[in-house]
Design a protein around this motif. Structure first.
Motif, PDB file in Angstrom:
ATOM      1  N   ASP A 212      11.132  -9.960 -39.831  1.00  0.00           N
ATOM      2  CA  ASP A 212      11.174 -10.826 -38.652  1.00  0.00           C
ATOM      3  C   ASP A 212      10.672 -10.116 -37.399  1.00  0.00           C
TER       4      ASP A 212
ATOM      5  N   LYS B 135       5.059  -8.663 -36.604  1.00  0.00           N
ATOM      6  CA  LYS B 135       4.109  -9.772 -36.641  1.00  0.00           C
ATOM      7  C   LYS B 135       2.729  -9.277 -37.056  1.00  0.00           C
TER       8      LYS B 135
ATOM      9  N   GLU C 164       5.444 -13.774 -38.674  1.00  0.00           N
ATOM     10  CA  GLU C 164       4.695 -14.632 -37.763  1.00  0.00           C
ATOM     11  C   GLU C 164       3.406 -13.928 -37.343  1.00  0.00           C
TER      12      GLU C 164
ATOM     13  N   THR D 192       0.778 -12.950 -33.992  1.00  0.00           N
ATOM     14  CA  THR D 192       0.692 -12.859 -32.538  1.00  0.00           C
ATOM     15  C   THR D 192      -0.328 -13.882 -32.040  1.00  0.00           C
TER      16      THR D 192
ATOM     17  N   GLU E 271      -3.838 -15.335 -33.822  1.00  0.00           N
ATOM     18  CA  GLU E 271      -4.111 -16.752 -34.096  1.00  0.00           C
ATOM     19  C   GLU E 271      -5.412 -17.192 -33.442  1.00  0.00           C
TER      20      GLU E 271
ATOM     21  N   CYS F 176      -4.112 -19.275 -41.174  1.00  0.00           N
ATOM     22  CA  CYS F 176      -2.891 -18.500 -40.955  1.00  0.00           C
ATOM     23  C   CYS F 176      -1.714 -19.235 -41.594  1.00  0.00           C
TER      24      CYS F 176
ATOM     25  N   ALA G 186       2.035 -18.798 -41.781  1.00  0.00           N
ATOM     26  CA  ALA G 186       3.228 -18.109 -41.299  1.00  0.00           C
ATOM     27  C   ALA G 186       4.443 -18.531 -42.134  1.00  0.00           C
ATOM     28  N   ARG G 187       5.599 -18.044 -41.733  1.00  0.00           N
ATOM     29  CA  ARG G 187       6.812 -18.239 -42.534  1.00  0.00           C
ATOM     30  C   ARG G 187       7.135 -19.720 -42.749  1.00  0.00           C
ATOM     31  N   ASP G 188       7.061 -20.528 -41.702  1.00  0.00           N
ATOM     32  CA  ASP G 188       7.392 -21.951 -41.852  1.00  0.00           C
ATOM     33  C   ASP G 188       6.415 -22.650 -42.794  1.00  0.00           C
TER      34      ASP G 188
END
Length: 256
Positions: free
Chosen positions: A180, A183, A212, A214, A218, A228, A230-232
């Motif tokens: 977490d 990044k 995530e 930065t 992105e 990209c 990311a976690r979600d």
């Protein structure tokens, strides 16, 4: 009667300390060290990518050192030239032999474990980076990709998973098993962007992370057309609640 007087001896005057000259000397020395370090680093990179040329360069340097040492011993110029020529000829022969030798076989690709396709997103935090690569490959297989290979490791040039999407496009995926507090930055993205299309010939390039990205990363990805994840997004993909990451065409306008 006058006594002869002794002429006083001149006192030795040492060289005065010049702060400016000393500072310039240290500056030049530092510059020379930086240039030398950069040259050594560049040569090390060339030696890693082109071992044949490294052998040639080493033989030439040895020949020059031999020529310099023998010149100090006042040997004839003809003998020095002959020695250097022999060393260069030997280096050329070695290089040709290396070119004719068969290239070493690449490291075998790892296979994906289908069980990992059933993992929840939170379970990825307990995986090693290698196991995370296998889990992403398993998701690709689950969603209909073919020719899925896990190729991450030394010399992978940024590609951890290679696959062919159901619509025939070539996927090149880089996996970042981050926490977490870590990044994916713009430097990570730039290194991948320099190889994913030009070297690996990706139709779709993806960076998948448990963390995530930065904002600069992105922005760079958007300019280059890198997806990209990311976690979600990884959570939605893993649990079947979102689209497959390669479904959208994110290549920059005008990019072939």
């Amino acid at each position: 009667m006058t006594m002869p007087q002794r002429r006083p001896r001149p006192r030795y005057r040492g060289r005065r300390f010049d702060l400016r000259a000393t500072a310039m000397s240290f500056g030049l020395l530092a510059t020379a060290l930086i240039i030398t370090g950069s040259a050594v680093r560049a040569l090390a990179g060339v030696a890693q990518r082109r071992p044949v040329w490294a052998v040639v360069l080493l033989c030439v340097v040895v020949a020059l050192l031999l020529a310099h040492g023998r010149r100090r011993r006042r040997l004839s110029a003809a003998r020095i030239a002959r020695t250097a020529g022999e060393a260069l000829e030997q280096a050329t022969t070695t290089a040709l032999d290396a070119l004719e030798a068969p290239a070493p076989a690449p490291a075998p690709a790892r296979t994906a474990d289908p069980v990992r396709a059933t993992l929840r997103a939170d379970d990825y935090d307990a995986l090693t980076p290698e196991e995370f690569e296998e889990a992403i490959a398993a998701l690709c297989i689950r969603d209909g990709c073919s020719q899925v290979r896990v190729v991450g490791g030394a010399g992978d040039l940024g590609a951890d998973v290679l696959a062919v999407a159901p619509d025939g496009r070539r996927l090149v995926i880089q996996c970042k098993r981050y926490g977490d507090d870590n990044k994916v930055g713009s430097q990570d993205m730039q290194r991948f962007g320099g190889t994913c299309f030009a070297v690996h010939e990706a139709d779709v390039a993806l960076v998948v992370t448990t963390g995530e990205f930065t904002t600069p990363a992105e922005e760079y990805a958007e300019q280059c057309g890198i997806v990209c994840v990311a976690r979600d997004t990884l959570t939605a993909w893993s649990e079947g609640l979102g689209p497959r990451p390669w479904a959208a065409d994110t290549r920059a306008p005008g990019t072939p």
